[in-house]
Design a protein around this motif. Structure first.
Motif, PDB file in Angstrom:
ATOM      1  N   GLY A 208       0.836  -1.196   0.000  1.00 38.92           N
ATOM      2  CA  GLY A 208       0.000   0.000   0.000  1.00 38.92           C
ATOM      3  C   GLY A 208       0.869   1.243   0.000  1.00 38.92           C
ATOM      4  O   GLY A 208       1.931   1.261   0.622  1.00 38.92           O
ATOM      5  N   VAL A 209       0.422   2.286  -0.703  1.00 38.20           N
ATOM      6  CA  VAL A 209       1.189   3.531  -0.789  1.00 38.20           C
ATOM      7  C   VAL A 209       0.289   4.694  -0.369  1.00 38.20           C
ATOM      8  O   VAL A 209      -0.837   4.831  -0.867  1.00 38.20           O
ATOM      9  N   GLU A 210       0.794   5.514   0.546  1.00 44.62           N
ATOM     10  CA  GLU A 210       0.043   6.662   1.046  1.00 44.62           C
ATOM     11  C   GLU A 210       0.908   7.918   1.014  1.00 44.62           C
ATOM     12  O   GLU A 210       2.142   7.840   1.108  1.00 44.62           O
ATOM     13  N   GLU A 258       2.903  -4.538   3.238  1.00 44.23           N
ATOM     14  CA  GLU A 258       3.762  -3.425   3.648  1.00 44.23           C
ATOM     15  C   GLU A 258       3.096  -2.120   3.231  1.00 44.23           C
ATOM     16  O   GLU A 258       2.295  -2.087   2.287  1.00 44.23           O
ATOM     17  N   VAL A 259       3.433  -1.035   3.922  1.00 40.95           N
ATOM     18  CA  VAL A 259       2.938   0.291   3.564  1.00 40.95           C
ATOM     19  C   VAL A 259       4.134   1.220   3.365  1.00 40.95           C
ATOM     20  O   VAL A 259       5.044   1.256   4.192  1.00 40.95           O
ATOM     21  N   VAL A 260       4.127   1.943   2.259  1.00 38.16           N
ATOM     22  CA  VAL A 260       5.168   2.920   1.942  1.00 38.16           C
ATOM     23  C   VAL A 260       4.519   4.300   1.909  1.00 38.16           C
ATOM     24  O   VAL A 260       3.418   4.458   1.364  1.00 38.16           O
ATOM     25  N   THR A 261       5.165   5.297   2.491  1.00 42.86           N
ATOM     26  CA  THR A 261       4.657   6.668   2.405  1.00 42.86           C
ATOM     27  C   THR A 261       5.610   7.518   1.571  1.00 42.86           C
ATOM     28  O   THR A 261       6.824   7.296   1.575  1.00 42.86           O
ATOM     29  N   VAL A 262       5.051   8.476   0.851  1.00 42.72           N
ATOM     30  CA  VAL A 262       5.846   9.302  -0.064  1.00 42.72           C
ATOM     31  C   VAL A 262       5.483  10.771   0.119  1.00 42.72           C
ATOM     32  O   VAL A 262       4.399  11.113   0.591  1.00 42.72           O
ATOM     33  N   SER A 263       6.404  11.637  -0.281  1.00 43.90           N
ATOM     34  CA  SER A 263       6.197  13.086  -0.193  1.00 43.90           C
ATOM     35  C   SER A 263       5.501  13.610  -1.440  1.00 43.90           C
ATOM     36  O   SER A 263       5.420  12.921  -2.468  1.00 43.90           O
ATOM     37  N   SER A 264       5.048  14.847  -1.361  1.00 40.37           N
ATOM     38  CA  SER A 264       4.431  15.488  -2.535  1.00 40.37           C
ATOM     39  C   SER A 264       5.430  15.601  -3.677  1.00 40.37           C
ATOM     40  O   SER A 264       5.069  15.423  -4.850  1.00 40.37           O
ATOM     41  N   GLY A 292       5.474   5.265  -4.768  1.00 39.73           N
ATOM     42  CA  GLY A 292       5.835   4.283  -3.755  1.00 39.73           C
ATOM     43  C   GLY A 292       6.732   3.191  -4.305  1.00 39.73           C
ATOM     44  O   GLY A 292       7.681   2.754  -3.633  1.00 39.73           O
ATOM     45  N   LEU A 293       6.456   2.757  -5.523  1.00 38.47           N
ATOM     46  CA  LEU A 293       7.303   1.742  -6.169  1.00 38.47           C
ATOM     47  C   LEU A 293       8.731   2.256  -6.319  1.00 38.47           C
ATOM     48  O   LEU A 293       9.698   1.554  -6.004  1.00 38.47           O
ATOM     49  N   LYS A 294       8.870   3.478  -6.785  1.00 39.94           N
ATOM     50  CA  LYS A 294      10.208   4.057  -6.968  1.00 39.94           C
ATOM     51  C   LYS A 294      10.940   4.186  -5.632  1.00 39.94           C
ATOM     52  O   LYS A 294      12.135   3.900  -5.538  1.00 39.94           O
ATOM     53  N   LYS A 295      10.224   4.602  -4.608  1.00 36.01           N
ATOM     54  CA  LYS A 295      10.863   4.745  -3.293  1.00 36.01           C
ATOM     55  C   LYS A 295      11.279   3.380  -2.752  1.00 36.01           C
ATOM     56  O   LYS A 295      12.361   3.225  -2.168  1.00 36.01           O
ATOM     57  N   VAL A 316       7.083  -6.109 -11.545  1.00 37.10           N
ATOM     58  CA  VAL A 316       6.318  -5.371 -10.534  1.00 37.10           C
ATOM     59  C   VAL A 316       5.317  -4.459 -11.238  1.00 37.10           C
ATOM     60  O   VAL A 316       5.496  -4.110 -12.415  1.00 37.10           O
ATOM     61  N   ALA A 317       4.274  -4.060 -10.508  1.00 37.32           N
ATOM     62  CA  ALA A 317       3.229  -3.234 -11.125  1.00 37.32           C
ATOM     63  C   ALA A 317       2.734  -2.177 -10.161  1.00 37.32           C
ATOM     64  O   ALA A 317       2.760  -2.357  -8.934  1.00 37.32           O
ATOM     65  N   ALA A 318       2.275  -1.069 -10.732  1.00 42.29           N
ATOM     66  CA  ALA A 318       1.623   0.003  -9.980  1.00 42.29           C
ATOM     67  C   ALA A 318       0.305   0.331 -10.659  1.00 42.29           C
ATOM     68  O   ALA A 318       0.134   0.084 -11.866  1.00 42.29           O
ATOM     69  N   ILE A 319      -0.633   0.888  -9.901  1.00 45.43           N
ATOM     70  CA  ILE A 319      -1.951   1.239 -10.433  1.00 45.43           C
ATOM     71  C   ILE A 319      -1.992   2.728 -10.726  1.00 45.43           C
ATOM     72  O   ILE A 319      -1.801   3.545  -9.827  1.00 45.43           O
ATOM     73  N   LEU A 320      -2.206   3.083 -11.996  1.00 47.25           N
ATOM     74  CA  LEU A 320      -2.501   4.476 -12.324  1.00 47.25           C
ATOM     75  C   LEU A 320      -4.004   4.628 -12.099  1.00 47.25           C
ATOM     76  O   LEU A 320      -4.810   4.304 -12.958  1.00 47.25           O
ATOM     77  N   SER A 321      -4.375   5.105 -10.922  1.00 45.83           N
ATOM     78  CA  SER A 321      -5.767   5.003 -10.483  1.00 45.83           C
ATOM     79  C   SER A 321      -6.688   6.077 -11.033  1.00 45.83           C
ATOM     80  O   SER A 321      -7.909   5.913 -11.004  1.00 45.83           O
ATOM     81  N   GLY A 322      -6.133   7.195 -11.536  1.00 48.22           N
ATOM     82  CA  GLY A 322      -7.004   8.237 -12.046  1.00 48.22           C
ATOM     83  C   GLY A 322      -6.253   9.325 -12.775  1.00 48.22           C
ATOM     84  O   GLY A 322      -5.057   9.526 -12.564  1.00 48.22           O
ATOM     85  N   ALA A 323      -6.972  10.035 -13.647  1.00 43.93           N
ATOM     86  CA  ALA A 323      -6.349  11.109 -14.432  1.00 43.93           C
ATOM     87  C   ALA A 323      -7.245  12.326 -14.524  1.00 43.93           C
ATOM     88  O   ALA A 323      -7.196  13.062 -15.507  1.00 43.93           O
ATOM     89  N   ASN A 324      -8.078  12.548 -13.503  1.00 38.33           N
ATOM     90  CA  ASN A 324      -8.918  13.742 -13.479  1.00 38.33           C
ATOM     91  C   ASN A 324      -8.161  14.876 -12.795  1.00 38.33           C
ATOM     92  O   ASN A 324      -8.465  15.294 -11.681  1.00 38.33           O
TER      93      ASN A 324
END
Length: 524
Positions: A208-210, A258-264, A292-295, A316-324
């Motif tokens: 999970g990435v937050e 696991e949970v990864v947190t990232v900055s703006s 999160g994947l990159k970190k 490995v994969a990441a979800i591009l969850s939105g583009a609005n």
């Protein structure tokens, strides 16, 4: 070894996911290879393109699956939800496609572009309150008073199952993925994906990435139960949730590895990566999982060296969850993405207030690209320069630069992690001089290439003191500088000859209203 109850929970959701009704409106989205990022990481990176859904977000899946399960009486009474983002559009399109009346309660502060999008999709927009919490409270009041069905954005079994169809497609598209990175807001998406994978292929790690400033899952895991964060950052507004849902937390606690947190800044860098590999423009929340994947693999974050390749050879994969995405927010993304990958540093440097100081400062940087250079005369003794510097080797290179400048007598402070400096101060360097100056202001253009600013300053050497200087590299073919000079009236003719001999495109700006209001000598 997971206990029987944990296995049964996963298989219960597997059945719900397999029976989900999402494809009447949703579509199977591609799992695209990110070739450029894969080459940098040394492993194969895939991107699940949920931005290609009809509403440009995965939220359509869960909303439709919930609405598809309504009884005839419930359809007649209609549905209601609260949202200022992707959930609103998912509910509006889902309800419209089944002939169900939908009321979408949105805060009064919602931009017109989002309101118009919901209306185009068939939803009735009701503006209420100045925050999501106030809008949500009113939506639940309408559900009670009018008998409408409240469509929750994440804390609902049918919504979670609908989101889980993302994982079903991913397994069919790439059977040997080893890690899947999922953005976390309220938790519906990560819960559905984790439950599906742990039921079908439990060896796949779910990360999970937050955002660092909205990490409600991380806080809940630490406490052992959902907790309410006192406040959350709004940059990645699609995941700006103070409290994870109860049912998503039950699943995440059991199945998220696991949970990864990232900055703006790291999110901004991921937006750029997505664009460079796919030419898609993700919203900040949409790029969260890739950040999160990159970190995780060491391509961003303090103390992580590029090229560490913890997962060399993995898929490995990441979800591009939105583009609005709000178009105007791209200005911020562009400014911050280089900082997110430690490809730019922001420094405050104190230099002696004497001719040649700027030139000596630039010479010490050894032809590195200057991305920004802000200065305003403030005293006769010393000046503080706000400088941006392009980096190619990350933190160690920055350390070497600071050591070199300090050895030469310049006092240096690294502002690269200072949010106030990056958000505000960089645009506020200036002000009226502390004493009246015989100042003239000029704008210049010069061809942009490595070392161009150094050459400009070298050419600019003269007997006239530079009293103001602003430069920002935007990757254009021409650099643009705003500079002030102390020029006594008796020197005007000589200074005119000097400008002609420089060979740069220039224009005098001394009479600019903005300059006179904010930067020139104080009135009176």
């Amino acid at each position: 070894m997971p206990d029987v109850a944990t296995v049964d929970l996963a298989h219960s959701y597997l059945q719900k996911i397999l029976l989900s009704s999402v494809y009447d409106v949703a579509k199977v989205t591609p799992l695209s290879s990110m070739n450029k990022l894969s080459a940098r990481l040394g492993c194969q990176v895939f991107l699940k393109r949920e931005d290609m859904q009809p509403v440009h977000s995965f939220k359509l899946r869960g909303a439709y699956n919930r609405i598809a399960q309504l009884s005839a009486d419930e359809c007649r009474l209609g549905v209601v939800c609260a949202s200022a983002g992707n959930h609103a559009q998912g509910v509006a399109l889902s309800a419209s496609s089944r002939g169900v009346d939908a009321v979408i309660v949105m805060p009064t502060t919602t931009p017109d572009i989002k309101i118009d999008a919901v209306r185009r999709l068939g939803g009735t927009v009701l503006l209420h309150g100045q925050s999501f919490d106030q809008a949500n409270e009113h939506a639940q009041h309408l559900a009670r008073s009018e008998g409408r069905v409240y469509i929750a954005p994440f804390d609902d079994e049918a919504v979670i199952a609908g989101q889980g169809t993302v994982a079903q497609e991913m397994l069919q598209q790439q059977r040997d993925l080893e890690l899947v990175f999922v953005p976390v807001g309220g938790g519906g998406l990560v819960a559905g994906i984790a439950a599906y994978y742990k039921a079908v292929k439990p060896g796949v790690k779910i990360i999970g990435v937050e955002p660092e400033d909205a990490a409600c899952l991380k806080a809940a895991l630490a406490a052992g139960e959902p907790v309410t964060l006192p406040q959350v950052g709004l940059f990645a507004d699609g995941v700006a949730v103070k409290r994870i849902g109860s049912e998503p937390f039950r699943l995440a606690k059991a199945y998220v590895d696991e949970v990864v947190t990232v900055s703006s800044d790291e999110i901004c860098a991921a937006v750029k990566d997505i664009f460079e590999d796919t030419r898609a423009i993700a919203e900040p929340a949409g790029a969260l999982s890739l950040a999160g994947l990159k970190k995780y693999f060491g391509l961003s974050g303090p103390g992580l060296a590029e090229g560490s390749h913890r997962g060399a050879g993995q898929k490995v994969a990441a979800i591009l969850s939105g583009a609005n995405v709000n178009f105007h927010s791209l200005r911020y993304v562009s400014e911050r993405c280089e900082l997110g990958e430690q490809k730019e540093a922001v420094l405050a440097v104190r230099v002696p207030e004497q001719p040649g100081s700027f030139l000596r400062f630039c010479e010490l940087l050894e032809r590195r690209v200057m991305t920004e250079f802000n200065y305003r005369f403030s005293s006769r003794d010393s000046a503080v320069v706000f400088a941006g510097i392009r980096l190619s080797q990350g933190q160690q290179e920055l350390t070497d630069i600071i050591d070199r400048l300090e050895s030469a007598g310049f006092a240096v402070q690294d502002l690269s992690a200072d949010e106030t400096a990056k958000l505000h101060v960089r645009y506020m360097v200036g002000g009226h001089p502390p004493e009246p100056l015989n100042e003239r202001l000029f704008s210049f253009e010069f061809p942009e290439y490595p070392g161009a600013l150094l050459k400009f300053l070298t050419t600019l050497q003269s007997k006239w003191n530079i009293s103001l200087f602003h430069y920002r590299n935007h990757g254009a073919a021409f650099g643009r500088v705003l500079a002030g000079f102390e020029v006594p009236e008796v020197d005007h003719q000589a200074f005119g000859r000097f400008l002609t001999e420089l060979g740069f495109v220039w224009q005098e700006e001394t009479q600019s209203p903005a300059y006179r209001l904010f930067l020139g000598n104080r009135p009176g």
